[in-house]
Design an enzyme around this catalytic site. Structure first.
Site, PDB file in Angstrom:
ATOM      1  N   LYS A 112       0.706  -1.164  -0.057  1.00  0.00           N
ATOM      2  CA  LYS A 112       0.024   0.010  -0.044  1.00  0.00           C
ATOM      3  C   LYS A 112       0.781   1.367  -0.031  1.00  0.00           C
ATOM      4  O   LYS A 112       0.283   2.316  -0.418  1.00  0.00           O
ATOM      5  CB  LYS A 112      -0.910   0.010   1.361  1.00  0.00           C
ATOM      6  CG  LYS A 112      -2.261  -0.935   1.293  1.00  0.00           C
ATOM      7  CD  LYS A 112      -3.047  -0.745   2.311  1.00  0.00           C
ATOM      8  CE  LYS A 112      -4.229  -1.503   2.124  1.00  0.00           C
ATOM      9  NZ  LYS A 112      -5.168  -1.394   3.226  1.00  0.00           N
ATOM     10  N   ASP A 157     -10.076   3.143   2.460  1.00  0.00           N
ATOM     11  CA  ASP A 157     -10.408   2.308   3.598  1.00  0.00           C
ATOM     12  C   ASP A 157     -11.019   3.163   4.828  1.00  0.00           C
ATOM     13  O   ASP A 157     -11.923   3.012   5.577  1.00  0.00           O
ATOM     14  CB  ASP A 157      -9.123   2.100   4.247  1.00  0.00           C
ATOM     15  CG  ASP A 157      -8.396   0.621   3.696  1.00  0.00           C
ATOM     16  OD1 ASP A 157      -9.274   0.141   3.209  1.00  0.00           O
ATOM     17  OD2 ASP A 157      -7.315   0.539   3.682  1.00  0.00           O
TER      18      ASP A 157
HETATM   19  P1  NAP Z   1      -0.685  -3.283  10.826  1.00  0.00           P
HETATM   20  O1  NAP Z   1      -0.498  -2.247  10.113  1.00  0.00           O
HETATM   21  O2  NAP Z   1       0.308  -4.615  10.884  1.00  0.00           O
HETATM   22  O3  NAP Z   1      -1.067  -2.754  12.437  1.00  0.00           O
HETATM   23  C1  NAP Z   1      -1.506  -3.825  13.436  1.00  0.00           C
HETATM   24  C2  NAP Z   1      -1.764  -2.975  14.588  1.00  0.00           C
HETATM   25  O4  NAP Z   1      -2.170  -4.208  15.750  1.00  0.00           O
HETATM   26  C3  NAP Z   1      -0.757  -2.262  15.289  1.00  0.00           C
HETATM   27  O5  NAP Z   1      -1.169  -0.954  15.893  1.00  0.00           O
HETATM   28  C4  NAP Z   1      -0.142  -3.271  16.364  1.00  0.00           C
HETATM   29  O6  NAP Z   1       0.712  -2.537  17.473  1.00  0.00           O
HETATM   30  C5  NAP Z   1      -1.304  -3.726  16.828  1.00  0.00           C
HETATM   31  N1  NAP Z   1      -0.884  -5.157  17.403  1.00  0.00           N
HETATM   32  C6  NAP Z   1      -0.626  -6.090  16.710  1.00  0.00           C
HETATM   33  N2  NAP Z   1      -0.507  -7.243  17.716  1.00  0.00           N
HETATM   34  C7  NAP Z   1      -0.443  -6.658  18.895  1.00  0.00           C
HETATM   35  C8  NAP Z   1      -0.370  -7.269  20.382  1.00  0.00           C
HETATM   36  N3  NAP Z   1      -0.129  -8.333  20.769  1.00  0.00           N
HETATM   37  N4  NAP Z   1      -0.671  -6.158  21.500  1.00  0.00           N
HETATM   38  C9  NAP Z   1      -0.790  -5.094  21.257  1.00  0.00           C
HETATM   39  N5  NAP Z   1      -0.981  -4.444  20.001  1.00  0.00           N
HETATM   40  C10 NAP Z   1      -0.899  -5.419  18.681  1.00  0.00           C
HETATM   41  O7  NAP Z   1      -2.277  -3.865  10.510  1.00  0.00           O
HETATM   42  P2  NAP Z   1      -3.384  -3.117   9.913  1.00  0.00           P
HETATM   43  O8  NAP Z   1      -3.358  -3.272   8.349  1.00  0.00           O
HETATM   44  O9  NAP Z   1      -3.463  -1.607  10.453  1.00  0.00           O
HETATM   45  O10 NAP Z   1      -4.950  -4.057  10.259  1.00  0.00           O
HETATM   46  C11 NAP Z   1      -5.096  -4.133  11.522  1.00  0.00           C
HETATM   47  C12 NAP Z   1      -6.250  -4.861  11.726  1.00  0.00           C
HETATM   48  O11 NAP Z   1      -7.336  -4.488  10.816  1.00  0.00           O
HETATM   49  C13 NAP Z   1      -6.172  -6.240  10.764  1.00  0.00           C
HETATM   50  O12 NAP Z   1      -7.019  -7.388  11.786  1.00  0.00           O
HETATM   51  C14 NAP Z   1      -6.827  -6.056   9.476  1.00  0.00           C
HETATM   52  O13 NAP Z   1      -7.413  -7.519   9.090  1.00  0.00           O
HETATM   53  C15 NAP Z   1      -8.036  -5.338   9.832  1.00  0.00           C
HETATM   54  N6  NAP Z   1      -8.612  -4.240   8.738  1.00  0.00           N
HETATM   55  C16 NAP Z   1      -9.857  -4.524   8.484  1.00  0.00           C
HETATM   56  C17 NAP Z   1     -10.297  -3.882   7.121  1.00  0.00           C
HETATM   57  C18 NAP Z   1     -11.884  -3.861   6.986  1.00  0.00           C
HETATM   58  O14 NAP Z   1     -12.051  -3.168   5.830  1.00  0.00           O
HETATM   59  N7  NAP Z   1     -12.619  -4.220   7.896  1.00  0.00           N
HETATM   60  C19 NAP Z   1      -9.412  -3.015   6.561  1.00  0.00           C
HETATM   61  C20 NAP Z   1      -8.001  -3.228   6.581  1.00  0.00           C
HETATM   62  C21 NAP Z   1      -7.595  -3.623   7.795  1.00  0.00           C
HETATM   63  P3  NAP Z   1       2.095  -2.012  17.133  1.00  0.00           P
HETATM   64  O15 NAP Z   1       2.258  -0.993  16.614  1.00  0.00           O
HETATM   65  O16 NAP Z   1       2.646  -2.024  18.607  1.00  0.00           O
HETATM   66  O17 NAP Z   1       2.792  -3.239  16.718  1.00  0.00           O
END
Ligand code: NAP
Length: 284
Positions: free
Chosen positions: A73, A109
């Site tokens: 992205k 998004d």
């Molecule tokens: P990302 O960039 O990898 O970000 C992950 C986030 O989760 C970060 O804030 C990370 O914290 C936190 N995290 C992960 N493991 C953790 C833990 N054990 N304890 C505390 N914090 C934790 O992922 P993303 O693209 O933003 O996506 C996040 C979620 O949204 C995913 O589940 C994805 O499937 C969902 N999503 C949904 C849509 C939709 O259309 N509904 C669209 C996009 C994403 P740190 O910064 O500390 O690592």
């Protein structure tokens, strides 16, 4: 076998890795067929070092456009001709439109999430919104909410400096909204929630390997007047949403966000409204 694919059929794609799990091909192809539109949507798993070449391929094959998902992205932006103002601020692109040979990048998004919130009848303008998480999805959502009129956005994240970066962007770019970044501490979260109406989980906690976990340890930090959203859509109800329901909060999962970010892209490519009810009935 699909019999509607002809010599004139135009391609629309998804570039990501992995893409096998994606619902986008099913969603868009169902809509093309339903509306009799001469397009077909295909997903392509692309390795990190091949995103530039893949964009060239989209140009050569005259794709009408494409979606971009993780991990491309941000990197894809280097290979496009133009980036929309909001995608520039968000710093990532999930939708590209081929406008007579010029590839223009957008981010749908955050707008998808706002549309989902509106569909639930949940107001956010002039409100204080709390978001847990500071990854790519959180960035799109928090910047969009601030852009669309949230009074204050408070970001909690395990890695505080990532929340601070998003907060700095909002404070710099959106003078009518203010943002703060805080460490993920439940005592502080509970205090901040007292005068907030909307709480969003934008972390990945609650999906797949962490299905039995929630971003909060106890529902006691919530209050019943909160609207609680989780952007995870599989499972359809995370532990976090079960906790919120226990307290009596209204809740929303990530399905509508997914649906509306797709609907916005569909409109940009085809000029038509996505037949939302058909998609809800057949896919989600
Ligand atoms: P990302 O960039 O990898 O970000 C992950 C986030 O989760 C970060 O804030 C990370 O914290 C936190 N995290 C992960 N493991 C953790 C833990 N054990 N304890 C505390 N914090 C934790 O992922 P993303 O693209 O933003 O996506 C996040 C979620 O949204 C995913 O589940 C994805 O499937 C969902 N999503 C949904 C849509 C939709 O259309 N509904 C669209 C996009 C994403 P740190 O910064 O500390 O690592």
């Amino acid at each position: 076998m699909n019999t509607y694919i002809k010599g004139s059929t135009r391609l629309i794609g998804l570039l990501g890795n992995p893409v096998k799990h994606s619902k986008s091909p099913h969603m868009h192809n169902l809509c093309f067929e339903k509306l009799g539109l001469d397009y077909v949507y295909m997903a392509f798993g692309i390795q990190d070092n091949l995103i530039g070449k893949s964009v060239d391929a989209m140009r050569i094959l005259n794709f009408k456009g494409f979606n971009v998902t993780m991990p491309h992205k941000q990197r894809v932006m280097d290979f496009l001709d133009e980036i929309s103002e909001d995608a520039k601020i968000i710093g990532s692109v999930n939708t590209v439109v081929n406008n007579n040979g010029r590839l223009i990048g957008y981010n749908t998004d955050g707008r998808g999430f706002v549309k989902a919130l509106e569909e639930e009848g949940q107001g956010f303008k002039d409100e204080k919104i709390i978001i847990i998480g500071a990854g790519g999805a959180s960035k799109s959502i928090s910047i969009q909410l601030a852009f669309d009129g949230a009074r204050e956005v408070v970001l909690f994240n395990r890695t505080t400096h990532k929340a601070q970066e998003i907060s700095d962007i909002i404070n710099k770019e959106m003078p009518n909204s203010k943002a703060r970044a805080l460490e993920l501490d439940e005592k502080i979260l509970k205090k901040e929630l007292k005068d907030s109406k909307v709480l969003i989980n934008a972390t990945s906690i609650g999906m797949k390997d962490t299905i039995d976990k929630s971003v909060i340890t106890s529902p006691n930090i919530l209050h019943k007047d909160l609207f609680v959203a989780d952007i995870i859509y599989a499972p359809s109800k995370t532990k976090f949403l079960f906790q919120a329901e226990e307290v009596g909060c209204r809740t929303m999962n990530g399905t509508s966000m997914l649906l509306y970010q797709g609907a916005l892209a569909f409109k940009m490519w085809t000029g038509k409204d996505m037949p939302i009810e058909d998609v809800k009935e057949r896919i989600f």
